[in-house]
Design an enzyme around this catalytic site. Structure first.
Site, short mmCIF file in Angstrom:
data_model
loop_
_atom_site.label_atom_id
_atom_site.label_comp_id
_atom_site.label_asym_id
_atom_site.label_seq_id
_atom_site.Cartn_x
_atom_site.Cartn_y
_atom_site.Cartn_z
N ASP A 1 -1.13 0.14 5.54
CA ASP A 1 -0.02 -0.51 4.89
C ASP A 1 0.23 -1.91 5.46
OD1 ASP A 1 2.28 0.12 3.00
OD2 ASP A 1 3.41 -0.53 4.76
N HIS B 1 1.27 2.96 -6.35
CA HIS B 1 2.69 3.34 -6.37
C HIS B 1 3.63 2.14 -6.34
CE1 HIS B 1 1.69 2.44 -2.29
NE2 HIS B 1 2.96 2.48 -1.95
N ASP B 2 3.10 0.94 -6.17
CA ASP B 2 3.94 -0.27 -6.15
C ASP B 2 3.83 -1.06 -7.45
OD1 ASP B 2 4.70 0.19 -3.51
OD2 ASP B 2 3.06 -1.02 -2.70
#
Ligand code: TEU
Ligand code: CA
Length: 563
Positions: free
Chosen positions: A205, A333-334
């Site tokens: 991340d 997911h973003d």
């Protein structure tokens, strides 16, 4: 020779990755929240799809300010998701089926509830103080003018010691101080613990933000007085040094897939992160193609232009060839759902355009990532009110922009329907029963009302579904080295509706043709393909006619192979 280097064979170049956002994947106990046992239940579904690797978004203990991207214990499982025993069973269930598990590594920041931060904020003398980035205020204000990715300042004032701490994301996500060697050792030790457990890799991340420019200088302020910190936090002075250290001390000891989420990464930087000498990471996620519709800022309803998309994708394809390895993705997911963004999510063209987008991406060079539900052609969600939203980014942006009268309610909701992250986070649509078969309870975020038409059960049973098309694309990649290793060349760069490219491996050639528009298009076959026998490898219409002048229907896509 460039092409030869790229043909060095490794499993992670040949793999297809499936991303699971656990909260929204499958709820096994009726509390409305997806969980690890839910994933285990669905392992055969993933096996049937044919993927090789699961990238699991965070499942660690977390107060869920940012749905698990705020971690309070790296070696414990979030209670709502289950236990470490459930995790071990899931890992075993995956491995039994030959599926690998890649963990999300979130180490640019922790949760403010992580014991390290609880200690760190307690006093200036605490041994954990330097685990985080603390600064004195400037003239009674924040130490600098940086704006957080989730709106507002990147600095939070802490009463106890009367100093500010840095948080590039929410104030519940304080940034770790990577310049402290003890922090690096802690992170490496934790990574090693997961590797010992038998996991197969890490998705890292915002790993491009771990090294900040010393002095943390002010940026150029925007109209709200705050500045984008990217120039001072992305690919900072010690970035590659820290990753090389991580590689030496952990990664190189195991056979892993590693992918760095690298906001703002350029080709030049990517060549360092994902260099074929394996001294850092296997590949990066770049964001150029998913930023093309942010010309007027992220919160707008700009559209992606196909000519620009082709330019960006082709640049990454050709410039990394033989130098570094690409990752390929439309969704995560973003991001809003690519089908709604670049395809056509109307009932009439939904499936055909979903297949077209999949063809376009899956025939490129790199490791493809499929985001849960993408293989069904799941769409954006018709969010109407603030109450339906769960994402901290959208909610904060709403309050910020509506609060400052930059946008009114309707405009902001329209932007969120276009760009909001919750579009990707609605529950996975398993069948046409209540709550799409995701839960027997009340889901933590509403199910998209189109689940009665779009769901896994119906598509697994139907041969011509989007699911079976993805299955075939994945199988083709496993069976044809040219899809993995072939060189890429763009044709018709300026065509506003067609994306056409070739792949070449020795004598073998593929021609990929995708019509991104609803309108029919005519296209002259390239000279080398005229009057030649060609095999249709895959196509999204059944009755493909090959002729020197091709007539392409709405969103038609096909892959031809020379014979
Ligand atoms: O995302 C980092 C990141 O760059 C995002 O802020 C991105 O720009 C934005 O979401 C686009 O809308 C990672 C995770 O993928 C994200 O889910 C987390 O919220 C974030 O880091 C903080 O951990
Ligand atoms: Ca549950």
């Amino acid at each position: 020779m460039a092409a030869e280097v790229n043909q060095t064979k490794t499993w992670w170049k040949e793999a297809v990755v499936y991303q699971i956002y656990p909260r929204s994947f499958k709820d096994s106990n009726g509390d409305g929240i997806g969980d690890l046992n839910g994933i285990t239940e669905k392992m055969d579904y993933l096996k049937e799809l044919g993927i090789d690797v699961i990238w699991l978004s965070p499942v660690y203990e977390s107060p869920n300010d940012d749905n698990g991207y705020d971690i309070s214990n790296y070696q414990g499982i979030m209670k709502e998701f289950g236990t470490m025993d459930d995790y071990d069973r899931m890992l075993a269930a995956a491995h039994e089926r030959g599926i690998k598990i890649v963990m999300d590594l979130v180490v640019n920041h922790t949760s403010d509830e992580h014991p390290w931060f609880v200690e760190s904020r307690s006093s200036k003398e605490n041994p954990y103080r330097d685990y985080y980035i603390w600064r004195e205020g400037k003239d009674g204000k924040a130490p600098n003018n940086w704006e957080s990715c989730f709106s507002g300042s990147t600095w939070e004032y802490d009463e106890t010691t009367q100093m500010y701490y840095l948080h590039l994301f929410s104030k519940k996500q304080p940034d770790l101080n990577w310049d402290n060697p003890v922090v690096r050792e802690e992170v490496f030790r934790m990574m090693d613990w997961w590797c010992q457990k038998g996991i197969d890799g890490f998705r890292m991340d915002v790993i491009s933000m771990i090294s900040k420019v010393p002095g943390l200088p002010d940026g150029t302020p925007k109209e709200n007085g705050l500045a984008d910190p990217s120039p001072y936090v992305c690919h900072g002075p010690h970035e590659h040094e820290y990753l090389q250290e991580m590689n030496r001390k952990v990664l190189s000891k195991y056979d892993l897939l590693t992918v760095g989420e690298c906001a703002g990464v350029t080709i030049e930087e990517a060549k360092k992160y994902a260099n074929l000498d394996n001294s850092e990471l296997n590949m990066v996620f770049q964001f150029e193609h998913t930023s093309l519709d942010c010309k007027n800022g992220k919160w707008s309803d700009d559209k992606i232009d196909l000519v620009e998309l082709k330019e960006v994708m082709s640049k990454w394809q050709t410039e990394l060839m033989g130098k570094a390895w690409n990752s390929l993705y439309w969704c995560n997911h973003d991001q809003p759902r690519m089908l709604s963004r670049m395809g056509d999510d109307s009932p009439e063209y939904r499936e055909i355009s979903a297949k077209m987008l999949a063809t376009c991406l899956h025939m490129m060079q790199g490791t493809p990532y499929v985001y849960q539900g993408e293989e069904l052609g799941m769409t954006n969600m018709p969010f109407q009110s603030l109450e339906e939203l769960r994402d901290i980014e959208s909610i904060n942006a709403y309050h910020d922009l509506v609060g400052r009268n930059v946008a009114d309610h309707e405009t902001m909701m329209r932007y969120i329907r276009c760009k909001g992250r919750d579009n990707a986070r609605t529950p996975m649509q398993w069948d046409d029963s209540e709550q799409a078969g995701f839960t027997t309870g009340t889901p933590w975020i509403e199910v998209n009302p189109n689940y009665t038409e779009i769901n896994a059960k119906e598509q697994v049973e139907r041969e011509d579904s989007v699911f079976h098309y993805y299955q075939k694309l994945i199988r083709l990649r496993h069976q044809n080295e040219i899809i993995v290793y072939g060189d890429y060349e763009l044709l018709l760069a300026d065509h506003p509706a067609l994306y056409v490219y070739t792949r070449t491996l020795g004598e073998e050639k593929l021609l990929v043709i995708c019509n991104f528009s609803k309108e029919a298009q005519e296209m002259e076959l390239p000279e080398a393909w005229k009057d030649q026998e060609a095999e249709v490898l895959i196509a999204n219409y059944e009755d493909v006619q090959i002729s020197n002048t091709m007539k392409l229907r709405s969103y038609e896509a096909m892959v031809l192979r020379n014979c």
